[in-house]
Design an enzyme around this catalytic site. Sequence first.
Site, PDB file in Angstrom:
ATOM      1  N   CYS A  72      32.991  71.632  14.014  1.00 47.56           N
ATOM      2  CA  CYS A  72      33.365  70.211  13.999  1.00 47.56           C
ATOM      3  C   CYS A  72      32.941  69.501  15.283  1.00 47.56           C
ATOM      4  O   CYS A  72      32.425  68.383  15.254  1.00 47.56           O
ATOM      5  CB  CYS A  72      34.879  70.055  13.833  1.00 47.56           C
ATOM      6  SG  CYS A  72      35.595  70.988  12.476  1.00 47.56           S
ATOM      7  N   ASP A  73      33.179  70.137  16.433  1.00 47.04           N
ATOM      8  CA  ASP A  73      33.059  69.437  17.713  1.00 47.04           C
ATOM      9  C   ASP A  73      32.029  70.013  18.674  1.00 47.04           C
ATOM     10  O   ASP A  73      31.866  69.498  19.782  1.00 47.04           O
ATOM     11  CB  ASP A  73      34.434  69.430  18.409  1.00 47.04           C
ATOM     12  CG  ASP A  73      35.491  68.739  17.568  1.00 47.04           C
ATOM     13  OD1 ASP A  73      35.173  67.689  16.979  1.00 47.04           O
ATOM     14  OD2 ASP A  73      36.626  69.236  17.501  1.00 47.04           O
ATOM     15  N   CYS A  77      37.667  73.659  16.767  1.00 48.58           N
ATOM     16  CA  CYS A  77      36.656  73.935  15.746  1.00 48.58           C
ATOM     17  C   CYS A  77      35.262  73.698  16.307  1.00 48.58           C
ATOM     18  O   CYS A  77      34.891  72.548  16.570  1.00 48.58           O
ATOM     19  CB  CYS A  77      36.895  73.068  14.519  1.00 48.58           C
ATOM     20  SG  CYS A  77      35.624  73.226  13.245  1.00 48.58           S
TER      21      CYS A  77
END
Length: 255
Positions: free
Chosen positions: A86-87, A83
């Site tokens: 997300c990251d 993701c």
Amino acid sequence: PGLGEISSLDLCQKFNEHAEALGANIIYDEVTEVDFSGETKVIKTGYSGDILAKTVIIATGARPRRLNLENEEKLIGNGICFCAICDGNLFKGKDVIVAGGGNSAVEEAIYLSKIVKSVTLVNAVKGLQANASLVEKLHKIPNISCKLNHLIVKLNGEDKFSGAYIKDNETGEESLVNASGMFISIGRVPNTELFKGQLELNKNGYIVTNEDLMTSASGVYAAGDVREKKIRQIITACSDGAICAINCAGYIKAY
């Protein structure tokens, strides 16, 4: 929407608290087996014993598809991610690889290009399967390069990802792409192993439902990414849940 700045973890916690405040009983356990053949549905768990119910809503979701390469599982969370939102910030100013060629992969690459030093998009076939508008946008971004018709064959790094060997499908030549991170975006696998032989699944393993989101087993419903559907987003999963809950209540009253 309406909550301003909030992390996904905090949002999920608020969902849990809200559900419990309204009387939901949340059990943390592993489902080991199900039996949907009778009027009373049986959910077998590892520690809580058998749970009996008139209706069941399945919302087990789907998991990212893996490359199935040596050391891959060990490197997940140590440079390999699924993701970008997300990251992505973990790789600010660094080189990364995106594996895949569909809409999700191209969107990940475009998003990452604003954060990282460079993005190498690796796709196993000659073209990109993404929408034409996305592909056009991708090719205009200078820090994105595409390696099409290339296959990722080996991962570099024992405890931390440091790059990947890719093979040209036409020539068979292999080359190393050095990178600090890799985002795998080659589709998802539904978490339906428990339901094989119990419910109708499509050729890709997703649960088949009718308009009321009931499965092939009477009284058993499915919501979210686990079911056969065209759009898989949080908002559509939430609407699925509402539809299932309303129809469960109607089913219980009728039977």
